[in-house]
Write a protein that holds these residues in place. Structure first.
Motif, PDB file in Angstrom:
ATOM      1  N   LYS A  15     -11.242 -22.302  30.967  1.00 24.81           N
ATOM      2  CA  LYS A  15     -12.492 -22.725  30.334  1.00 24.81           C
ATOM      3  C   LYS A  15     -13.024 -23.991  30.981  1.00 24.81           C
ATOM      4  CE  LYS A  15     -11.859 -20.509  25.962  1.00 24.81           C
ATOM      5  NZ  LYS A  15     -11.466 -20.588  24.590  1.00 24.81           N
ATOM      6  N   VAL A  55     -27.473 -20.597  27.276  1.00 20.66           N
ATOM      7  CA  VAL A  55     -27.118 -21.645  26.315  1.00 20.66           C
ATOM      8  C   VAL A  55     -25.649 -21.509  25.924  1.00 20.66           C
ATOM      9  CG1 VAL A  55     -27.573 -22.558  24.013  1.00 20.66           C
ATOM     10  CG2 VAL A  55     -29.470 -21.838  25.451  1.00 20.66           C
ATOM     11  N   VAL A  56     -24.864 -22.571  26.106  1.00 23.57           N
ATOM     12  CA  VAL A  56     -23.458 -22.533  25.711  1.00 23.57           C
ATOM     13  C   VAL A  56     -23.192 -23.366  24.457  1.00 23.57           C
ATOM     14  CG1 VAL A  56     -22.408 -21.886  27.907  1.00 23.57           C
ATOM     15  CG2 VAL A  56     -22.972 -24.274  27.490  1.00 23.57           C
ATOM     16  N   LEU A  57     -24.129 -24.230  24.103  1.00 28.00           N
ATOM     17  CA  LEU A  57     -24.008 -24.966  22.841  1.00 28.00           C
ATOM     18  C   LEU A  57     -25.373 -25.532  22.496  1.00 28.00           C
ATOM     19  CD1 LEU A  57     -21.670 -26.091  20.833  1.00 28.00           C
ATOM     20  CD2 LEU A  57     -22.232 -28.269  21.869  1.00 28.00           C
ATOM     21  N   SER A  72     -18.245 -33.355  22.967  1.00 29.30           N
ATOM     22  CA  SER A  72     -17.340 -32.631  23.849  1.00 29.30           C
ATOM     23  C   SER A  72     -17.127 -31.226  23.309  1.00 29.30           C
ATOM     24  CB  SER A  72     -16.024 -33.416  23.935  1.00 29.30           C
ATOM     25  OG  SER A  72     -14.977 -32.570  24.285  1.00 29.30           O
ATOM     26  N   PHE A  73     -17.081 -30.246  24.221  1.00 22.37           N
ATOM     27  CA  PHE A  73     -16.857 -28.853  23.828  1.00 22.37           C
ATOM     28  C   PHE A  73     -16.355 -28.078  25.035  1.00 22.37           C
ATOM     29  CE2 PHE A  73     -20.477 -26.818  25.957  1.00 22.37           C
ATOM     30  CZ  PHE A  73     -21.275 -27.911  26.223  1.00 22.37           C
ATOM     31  N   LYS A  74     -15.912 -26.848  24.787  1.00 25.08           N
ATOM     32  CA  LYS A  74     -15.409 -26.003  25.880  1.00 25.08           C
ATOM     33  C   LYS A  74     -16.089 -24.640  25.841  1.00 25.08           C
ATOM     34  CE  LYS A  74     -10.754 -27.901  25.897  1.00 25.08           C
ATOM     35  NZ  LYS A  74      -9.421 -27.690  25.346  1.00 25.08           N
ATOM     36  N   PHE A  75     -16.355 -24.080  27.015  1.00 31.57           N
ATOM     37  CA  PHE A  75     -16.895 -22.717  27.039  1.00 31.57           C
ATOM     38  C   PHE A  75     -16.216 -21.909  28.137  1.00 31.57           C
ATOM     39  CE2 PHE A  75     -19.650 -24.973  30.016  1.00 31.57           C
ATOM     40  CZ  PHE A  75     -19.803 -24.071  31.056  1.00 31.57           C
ATOM     41  N   ALA A  76     -16.253 -20.590  27.967  1.00 31.31           N
ATOM     42  CA  ALA A  76     -15.608 -19.683  28.920  1.00 31.31           C
ATOM     43  C   ALA A  76     -16.641 -19.166  29.914  1.00 31.31           C
ATOM     44  CB  ALA A  76     -14.977 -18.517  28.167  1.00 31.31           C
TER      45      ALA A  76
END
Lengths: 103, 156
Positions: A15, A55-57, A72-76
């Protein structure tokens, strides 16, 4: 105009971990100045993060988010070299977009 | 001939409706620049009202939501929170501070592919219960934790 954001996008396993530090006063509208007059609210309302245009967040913020907001965040689905772009809009209509490359 | 005319009328009618809807959305007071900012939700004073303003009817307590934060925050102006949800199909995560002037601090929409966890920092006026409100598969869930504040972060 607002200062640029500090954005870091790094691979964390499979990720992408995104860390953003924005530069904004995030004035609540609850405080008063030395003369007792209310300081008008000035805060970021919308934040959108995109990866290759997707858009991821997206976030809606109130004035309770701290000054110089951190997120802070995580995406695949990302890989090194990809672009991550963050945009914020505040309640006065000011806007800022910054971009980072995944490493 | 007549049929064609009907079609034209129908399609232009549809366009007009769309146009109206768009302008109605655009000119809602206060939201001209803040498209997609839920003004009603940010004005709420308790969680039940926040859930309503977000389009839900109630929220159930869930052990699958985790709030990671300090138990005691020395500086209420900057209290770090990490909220993560193990609920399947998590759509959004919101952070509520019960004793702030308005409870809703922030809300995050989680598209598919993004991990259901966010970290941010918020202001807390005083020691308060903090609630993480998660929308998953169309339903609302929450979990609550008390955070003690030794120095408030609101007012001046």
């Amino acid at each position: 105009m607002a200062d640029p954001m500090k954005i870091r996008a790094t691979m964390a396993g499979d990720k992408v971990e995104v860390k953003v530090l924005m530069s904004h006063e995030m004035e609540t509208g609850q405080r008063k100045d030395s003369k007792g007059a209310a300081i008008p609210a000035h805060f970021i309302q919308n934040v959108t993060a995109t990866h290759n245009g997707k858009v991821v967040l997206s976030a809606e913020w109130g004035p309770a988010v701290s000054k110089n907001p951190f997120l802070s965040f995580k995406f695949a689905g990302g890989k090194p070299g990809d672009k991550v772009s963050i945009t914020w809009t505040d309640n006065k209509g000011e806007k800022r977009t910054d971009e980072a490359t995944v490493s | 001939m007549n049929n064609d005319r009907r079609k034209v009328l129908k399609s232009t009618g549809g366009m007009a409706v769309l146009g109206l809807a768009a302008s109605a959305g655009l000119f809602k007071p206060g939201s001209a620049w803040a498209q997609g900012w839920n003004k009603d939700a940010f004005a709420t004073k308790n969680m039940a009202d926040t859930v309503k303003a977000m389009g839900g009817s109630g929220a159930a307590q869930s052990a699958d939501i985790v709030i990671a934060s300090p138990d005691i925050a020395e500086n209420g102006a900057v209290v770090p929170f990490t909220i993560s949800s193990r609920l399947p199909k998590t759509e959004s995560i919101a952070l509520l501070v019960e004793k702030n002037p308005n409870v809703l601090a922030a809300s995050f929409n989680i598209p598919a592919g993004t991990e259901a966890g966010v970290t941010t920092r918020v202001k807390m006026g005083q020691t308060s219960n903090v609630t993480a409100l998660v929308k998953a598969d169309g339903k609302f869930y929450y979990t609550t934790k008390e955070v003690k504040v030794t120095m408030g972060g609101c007012g001046g």
